[in-house]
Write an enzyme that holds these catalytic residues in place. Structure first.
Site, PDB file in Angstrom:
ATOM      1  N   ASP A 489     -59.827   9.699  60.702  1.00 42.27           N
ATOM      2  CA  ASP A 489     -59.656   8.751  59.609  1.00 42.27           C
ATOM      3  C   ASP A 489     -60.845   7.808  59.452  1.00 42.27           C
ATOM      4  OD1 ASP A 489     -57.163   9.689  58.842  1.00 42.27           O
ATOM      5  OD2 ASP A 489     -56.106   8.412  60.262  1.00 42.27           O
ATOM      6  N   CYS A 490     -61.697   7.754  60.458  1.00 42.54           N
ATOM      7  CA  CYS A 490     -62.827   6.829  60.402  1.00 42.54           C
ATOM      8  C   CYS A 490     -64.033   7.403  59.665  1.00 42.54           C
ATOM      9  CB  CYS A 490     -63.257   6.429  61.818  1.00 42.54           C
ATOM     10  SG  CYS A 490     -62.035   5.423  62.689  1.00 42.54           S
TER      11      CYS A 490
END
Length: 798
Positions: A489-490
């Site tokens: 998700d980063c």
């Protein structure tokens, strides 16, 4: 430093020191009525949702740890000394106070001894019920009579919605009431309808109502006002009512509610007394009264506890093993699978860390979670897969969060385009065949299920749309767009930036889809998938190999991430291991990239997600820069990925390295050095601090993590090599060369298979001989058409 030990016969972890480095917790109940309890009786309770159904309060991330909880206070009326039946909250000196906590399968027992008084508190939720038992046994071990008072305590929320309860105080401090009914039950009522989600809840007198009752001894006092019981400038370690020896009969009217019932006892030397507390949701005057009449006896509580244990222990019986590694045995025989079952039930919705921010089933997490439980609870696994398939949209993407009690297939709104994640439905290619192969349920592929928004398709059709979703979103290098996020998700590539991890997932999906198509005699579908795979392979080989490892992404602006030239995050674990898992890497590439993993990412505590950490990289490229170096996605050890590293090494026949990697991340391996890991040594944690951190080995966010399923899956199907396939059960171990072998008992499609593996040449992988029921058999596949229900299989490596 050691704080406890495993008791596999009882299927318990026994904590012998209460001052654990972190709170060591357990789960009680079900997804209907759930509860968390720690080794010091801290924790909370919730109905259906940890965010919107929390009726017992816990203060998260506070000191002292894990307070409040489910407490029994004991007061010696002769000398006015008092303590708690768990070490906390009173916290008597440990040279005077002895205690053990036994966390079992959905129950916890805390035994303590202080001032020659022994107590044993047992906590559990009966199967299928919306209440919990607290059973307390008190024994006088002194040589003279003891005059004691017992006090229960829990803190009810003022509003079941946790945000309203903890943040919107100008509202929630004024809506709660507490009283004692004519039946001497405590009744807690919230004067609003915000948590009354369904008409069913109203009809069952459940919504916004709680109750507490006591049997086995007299009720000599009560309090429902927290302030009256504790005192305004006191805390849980020195409650005013206990210090003074009497409850005041307070009735909460706004402010805060609690549940305290007082019972006074005279115990002769050697005598014991058992009391039983029942606490549940619903109206005390109807639901509570009925439950007390049916379940309110010590005999019924004992029967319900036995039924609970039998139910859970049966689930743990799908596989039992005996290997030369005792800690590995603890993991596979009890705690690894139990962790998977709890993780499957609660996804990421409720723990000592997850505090309501994830209300529902995260799509990709929940699909992966099925991998750990398909053998133990096949019907529930199928139901979960059907639920998640109906969370897929007709365009092949997915709704990020599925709320089971509210989900309406065919009527859900799609998310905005910018919120689609690229990996969500690709996990079906791991999970769906795992379920089908485990259970022989090939008709599942033909079952018609609706999409979330509109239309319907067979499960096989859903799989096709999953692939087409990515094939229709391709970047300029022939790889697939990362969209709002791939698994990481980063990572911020720009919407049309390309994720190599997703490319490897699609490649695996195409291979699996072709295999399923052949099983279903859909020749054209198989040819289509293999044709798409060939095109993808050309793109991967053209753009993704950096000489010693695979890159991890190409940004929307053309920037290539994960190369020797890039100062931070040069190498990314996921693309190396998935290059092997997906079959995309050539043999030479597979060997070299996994050697690079060993050189650059391996630590004594697990495999780092990337290296070096991000410090200067702009946040609009890599959001992991907000984390301290060596934690989570910023060059930390993300335990979700550890099983993938094990699988990749097993596929390359590197059994010694695979098991080395497994042990570095295996919680039980830290049981005698728990001060390093700090989290529970019996369950997985989401993240471990890497060697880039000043505290390497510390683990955080336990229980609810994708690490649970992948750890169990990689250990059972790749290290032990007991792997269901379409044609039967394949036995293909990849074990440490030092092992002489191992034995296992596997339940598979109605058969009990006893497996003995011999390793006389001390190699890692390679079956040279198999005997099934005394007959030499070619290969290493146990077919499902063997006559009989029990089979003995012997395997030789060589």
């Amino acid at each position: 430093m050691q704080y406890g030990h495993f008791d596999d016969q009882a299927k318990e972890y026994v904590i012998t020191r209460p001052d654990t480095p972190q709170s060591w917790s357990n789960y009680l109940g079900s997804t209907e009525y759930g509860a968390i309890i720690t080794n010091n009786a801290g924790g909370y309770g919730f109905y259906r949702s940890g965010a919107r159904g929390r009726f017992l309060r816990l203060r998260f991330n506070s000191v002292p740890l894990d307070q409040p909880g489910r407490y029994f206070y004991v007061r010696d009326n002769a000398n006015q000394d008092y303590w708690s039946a768990s070490w906390q909250p009173v916290g008597k000196p440990l040279d005077e106070y002895q205690t053990t906590c036994r966390h079992g399968t959905a129950y916890t027992v805390i035994e303590s001894r202080y001032a020659e008084i022994a107590t044993e508190a047992t906590y559990f939720v009966p199967l299928g019920q919306n209440f919990e038992y607290w059973r307390l046994k008190v024994t006088n071990q002194s040589d003279h009579p003891r005059d004691l008072s017992l006090f229960t305590f829990c803190e009810f929320t003022n509003q079941w919605d946790t945000f309203q309860d903890r943040v919107n105080l100008q509202y929630s401090l004024f809506i709660v009431r507490g009283e004692q009914t004519d039946d001497k039950l405590l009744r807690i009522a919230i004067q609003d309808n915000l948590t009354r989600e369904t008409e069913e809840d109203l009809q069952q007198d459940i919504a916004s109502l709680s109750w507490m009752g006591l049997v086995g001894s007299s009720i000599d006092g009560f309090d429902t006002s927290r302030e009256a019981f504790l005192g305004n400038y006191r805390s849980y370690h020195n409650p005013l009512a206990v210090e003074q020896g009497t409850c005041t009969g307070s009735q909460a009217y706004g402010d805060n509610a609690c549940g305290s019932l007082q019972s006074n006892l005279i115990l002769q030397p050697g005598d014991s007394r058992e009391i039983l507390v029942l606490l549940g949701i619903g109206d005390a005057r109807s639901v509570g009264k009925k439950i007390m009449a049916e379940f309110g006896s010590l005999e019924r509580a004992e029967a319900e506890l036995k039924r609970l244990k039998d139910n859970w222990h049966a689930k743990l019986g799908s596989l039992t093993v005996e290997t030369p590694d005792e800690e590995f045995n603890h993991t596979l025989n009890v705690w690894g699978l139990y962790n998977c079952l709890i993780n499957f039930a609660w996804s990421r919705a409720a723990s000592l860390v997850y505090n309501g921010e994830r209300d529902g089933l995260g799509f990709r997490d929940s699909v992966q979670d099925t991998l750990g439980v398909v053998a133990a609870i096949p019907e529930e696994a199928r139901q979960r897969l059907e639920l998640m398939l109906t969370g897929q949209l007709v365009n092949g993407g997915a709704i990020p969060i599925i709320k089971p009690f509210e989900h309406q297939p065919g009527h859900e709104a799609p998310p905005p385009d910018e919120e689609y994640r690229s990996d969500d439905c690709l996990w079906f290619f791991n999970a769906v065949p795992a379920y089908v192969n485990e259970n022989g349920d090939f008709e599942f592929y033909n079952k018609v299920l609706p999409y979330a928004d509109q239309g319907e398709a067979t499960v096989f059709g859903h799989l096709r749309r999953a692939l087409e979703f990515n094939l229709e979103r391709m970047g300029s290098h022939g790889l697939f767009c990362g969209l709002s996020a791939d698994w990481n998700d980063c990572l911020r590539l720009g919407y049309f930036g390309e994720s190599l991890f997703v490319a490897f997932q699609v490649r695996l999906g195409l291979t699996v889809y072709a295999d399923i198509a052949e099983q279903l005699d859909k020749v054209e579908e198989a040819a289509w998938a293999l044709g798409q795979r060939s095109i993808l392979d050309d793109s991967i080989q053209t753009h993704a190999w950096d000489g010693d490892w695979f890159i991890w992404a190409i940004g929307e602006d053309g920037t290539v991430y994960g190369t020797k030239e890039y100062e931070e995050g040069q190498i990314y674990l996921n693309t190396q291991v998935w290059a092997v898992i997906s079959g995309a890497a050539t043999p030479e590439q597979a060997t070299r990239c996994m050697e690079t993993v060993q050189e650059k990412l391996a630590t004594p505590y697990g495999l780092m997600l990337s290296s070096p950490p991000f410090v200067k990289t702009p946040i609009d490229v890599m959001r992991a820069v907000v984390f301290n170096p060596g934690i989570k996605e910023n060059a930390g050890i993300f335990n979700h990925t550890q099983g993938w590293g094990v699988m990749a090494e097993c596929m390359l026949a590197n059994g010694d390295r695979a098991f080395e990697y497994y042990r570095t991340a295996m919680p039980a391996a830290y049981n005698t050095r728990a001060e390093i890991r700090q989290s529970e040594p019996y369950v997985q944690a989401q993240t471990t601090y890497s060697t880039y951190s000043p505290r390497p080995g510390n683990a955080r966010t336990s229980w609810l993590t994708g690490a649970a399923a992948w750890s169990y899956f990689s250990a059972t199907q790749y290290i032990l090599g007991i792997r269901p396939e379409a044609d039967g059960l394949r036995i293909d171990p990849c074990i440490p060369s030092a092992w002489d072998g191992f034995s296992a008992t596997r339940h598979f499609q109605g058969k009990i298979i006893q497996i003995d593996v011999h390793n006389p040449k001390h190699i890692c992988k390679g079956v040279s001989r198999m005997i099934v029921d005394g007959k030499e058999t070619m290969g290493n596949m146990i077919t499902v058409d063997l006559p009989g229900d029990k089979h003995k299989v012997e395997i030789w490596l060589g």
